[in-house]
Motif scaffolding. Sequence first.
Motif, PDB file in Angstrom:
ATOM      1  N   ILE A   1       0.739  -1.407   0.251  1.00 29.14           N
ATOM      2  CA  ILE A   1       0.270   0.366  -0.252  1.00 29.14           C
ATOM      3  C   ILE A   1       0.857   1.057   0.031  1.00 29.14           C
ATOM      4  N   TYR A   2       1.437   1.364   0.971  1.00 28.59           N
ATOM      5  CA  TYR A   2       2.939   2.360   0.734  1.00 28.59           C
ATOM      6  C   TYR A   2       3.391   2.470  -0.521  1.00 28.59           C
ATOM      7  N   ILE A   3       3.522   1.688  -1.457  1.00 30.19           N
ATOM      8  CA  ILE A   3       4.471   1.833  -3.096  1.00 30.19           C
ATOM      9  C   ILE A   3       3.203   2.290  -3.520  1.00 30.19           C
ATOM     10  N   VAL A   4       2.062   2.231  -3.097  1.00 30.67           N
ATOM     11  CA  VAL A   4       1.101   2.537  -4.259  1.00 30.67           C
ATOM     12  C   VAL A   4       0.642   4.179  -3.739  1.00 30.67           C
ATOM     13  N   TYR A   5       0.824   4.267  -2.426  1.00 28.33           N
ATOM     14  CA  TYR A   5       0.500   5.406  -2.225  1.00 28.33           C
ATOM     15  C   TYR A   5       2.116   6.446  -3.038  1.00 28.33           C
ATOM     16  N   TYR A   6       2.840   6.056  -2.820  1.00 26.70           N
ATOM     17  CA  TYR A   6       3.939   6.562  -3.580  1.00 26.70           C
ATOM     18  C   TYR A   6       4.214   7.110  -4.541  1.00 26.70           C
ATOM     19  N   ILE A   7       3.524   6.069  -5.423  1.00 27.46           N
ATOM     20  CA  ILE A   7       3.535   6.155  -6.994  1.00 27.46           C
ATOM     21  C   ILE A   7       1.925   6.985  -7.197  1.00 27.46           C
ATOM     22  N   ALA A   8       0.614   7.310  -6.368  1.00 28.88           N
ATOM     23  CA  ALA A   8      -0.086   8.087  -7.126  1.00 28.88           C
ATOM     24  C   ALA A   8       0.456   9.675  -6.717  1.00 28.88           C
ATOM     25  N   GLU A   9       1.352   9.864  -5.569  1.00 28.68           N
ATOM     26  CA  GLU A   9       1.532  11.126  -5.856  1.00 28.68           C
ATOM     27  C   GLU A   9       2.293  11.546  -6.763  1.00 28.68           C
ATOM     28  N   ARG A  10       3.162  10.575  -7.667  1.00 29.03           N
ATOM     29  CA  ARG A  10       4.128  11.203  -8.166  1.00 29.03           C
ATOM     30  C   ARG A  10       3.323  11.082 -10.093  1.00 29.03           C
ATOM     31  N   ALA A  11       2.613  10.337 -10.251  1.00 23.60           N
ATOM     32  CA  ALA A  11       2.208   9.553 -11.532  1.00 23.60           C
ATOM     33  C   ALA A  11       1.013  10.540 -11.960  1.00 23.60           C
ATOM     34  N   PRO A  12       0.358  10.858 -13.285  1.00 25.34           N
ATOM     35  CA  PRO A  12       0.027  12.000 -14.072  1.00 25.34           C
ATOM     36  C   PRO A  12      -1.531  11.366 -13.553  1.00 25.34           C
ATOM     37  N   LYS A  13      -2.568  12.003 -14.028  1.00 21.51           N
ATOM     38  CA  LYS A  13      -4.045  11.557 -13.246  1.00 21.51           C
ATOM     39  C   LYS A  13      -3.892  10.460 -14.416  1.00 21.51           C
ATOM     40  N   GLU A  14      -3.697  10.351 -15.298  1.00 15.63           N
ATOM     41  CA  GLU A  14      -4.022   9.036 -16.162  1.00 15.63           C
ATOM     42  C   GLU A  14      -3.935   7.951 -15.945  1.00 15.63           C
ATOM     43  N   SER A  15      -2.911   7.772 -14.824  1.00 16.43           N
ATOM     44  CA  SER A  15      -2.898   6.915 -13.691  1.00 16.43           C
ATOM     45  C   SER A  15      -3.844   6.356 -12.707  1.00 16.43           C
ATOM     46  N   SER A  16      -4.892   7.357 -12.349  1.00 20.65           N
ATOM     47  CA  SER A  16      -5.826   7.179 -11.490  1.00 20.65           C
ATOM     48  C   SER A  16      -6.433   5.411 -11.891  1.00 20.65           C
ATOM     49  N   PRO A  17      -6.588   5.103 -12.576  1.00 17.67           N
ATOM     50  CA  PRO A  17      -7.963   4.195 -12.854  1.00 17.67           C
ATOM     51  C   PRO A  17      -6.720   3.106 -12.651  1.00 17.67           C
ATOM     52  N   LYS A  18      -5.509   2.975 -12.938  1.00 21.57           N
ATOM     53  CA  LYS A  18      -4.547   1.870 -12.654  1.00 21.57           C
ATOM     54  C   LYS A  18      -4.451   1.412 -11.299  1.00 21.57           C
ATOM     55  N   ILE A  19      -4.341   3.009 -10.690  1.00 20.97           N
ATOM     56  CA  ILE A  19      -3.560   3.088  -9.363  1.00 20.97           C
ATOM     57  C   ILE A  19      -4.876   2.860  -8.247  1.00 20.97           C
ATOM     58  N   ARG A  20      -5.852   3.140  -8.833  1.00 20.79           N
ATOM     59  CA  ARG A  20      -7.660   2.921  -7.808  1.00 20.79           C
ATOM     60  C   ARG A  20      -7.049   1.707  -7.883  1.00 20.79           C
ATOM     61  N   THR A  21      -7.597   0.397  -9.340  1.00 27.30           N
ATOM     62  CA  THR A  21      -7.481  -0.714  -9.347  1.00 27.30           C
ATOM     63  C   THR A  21      -6.152  -1.614  -9.223  1.00 27.30           C
ATOM     64  N   ALA A  22      -4.841  -1.138  -8.000  1.00 21.14           N
ATOM     65  CA  ALA A  22      -5.102  -2.017  -7.522  1.00 21.14           C
ATOM     66  C   ALA A  22      -4.306  -2.010  -6.116  1.00 21.14           C
ATOM     67  N   THR A  23      -4.674  -0.554  -5.760  1.00 22.22           N
ATOM     68  CA  THR A  23      -5.532  -0.475  -4.331  1.00 22.22           C
ATOM     69  C   THR A  23      -6.655  -1.206  -3.738  1.00 22.22           C
ATOM     70  N   ILE A  24      -7.518  -1.996  -4.808  1.00 19.58           N
ATOM     71  CA  ILE A  24      -8.540  -1.996  -4.295  1.00 19.58           C
ATOM     72  C   ILE A  24      -8.089  -3.861  -4.652  1.00 19.58           C
ATOM     73  N   ILE A  25      -7.941  -4.423  -4.963  1.00 19.80           N
ATOM     74  CA  ILE A  25      -6.644  -5.234  -4.962  1.00 19.80           C
ATOM     75  C   ILE A  25      -5.861  -6.022  -3.941  1.00 19.80           C
ATOM     76  N   LEU A  26      -5.156  -4.974  -3.787  1.00 18.59           N
ATOM     77  CA  LEU A  26      -4.310  -5.090  -2.704  1.00 18.59           C
ATOM     78  C   LEU A  26      -5.517  -4.931  -1.284  1.00 18.59           C
ATOM     79  N   LEU A  27      -5.941  -4.278  -0.810  1.00 19.13           N
ATOM     80  CA  LEU A  27      -6.860  -4.437   0.074  1.00 19.13           C
ATOM     81  C   LEU A  27      -8.122  -5.558   0.222  1.00 19.13           C
TER      82      LEU A  27
END
Length: 199
Positions: A1-27
Amino acid sequence: IYIVYYIAERAPKESSPKIRTATIILLLSIVIYQIVPIFNFKTNWLFYFDSQGNYIRGLLNHLPLGLAIFGILVGLSLVISQRHYIDSYFFKVIIWLPIITIMIIVLQTIFTQVILTGTTMVLALIAIYLNFQTSKISIDNLTQFPNRDTFVATLAQLINTKQKTTIMVVSLDNFKVVNDTFGQAMGDRFLKAVATTLA
């Protein structure tokens, strides 16, 4: 989850769906990882003790290791897909951590009498600690705001992701007069106040 948060801070908005999906799967995998051991007391899915007190593995004994590998692979795929937005040092640390962890998990399944999960946790904590140490280097000790190196890295990241931004240059003319007149401690307080006001 820390890694996902780290990436979410730096990635552009277009990456939000990938990050959200990864977060849900990990949770979800974390929730399963927490629930199965609780139900083990009634189901013996993971393990149980026979009448002589011997440890017996249950049908789902390798489920926690499988969930760990799954979570690592989800995180690794996100890191690789978003590597352009991640600091290169952090990427090198994070890319090796899953590989070592998966090797330890495989060894754990082969050599069931040896417990290696503690080693995996230590490796994860070391990787996170190293990243925090790296981030400390990027903060100015006096103002507690990002320093010049961080500014340059952030600017490069914004250019890399083609994000629009505004840059403002502020010059404190005759600042030496403040130090000479009121002392260095007051000059430091003045710099902090200016930085806080501009932030």
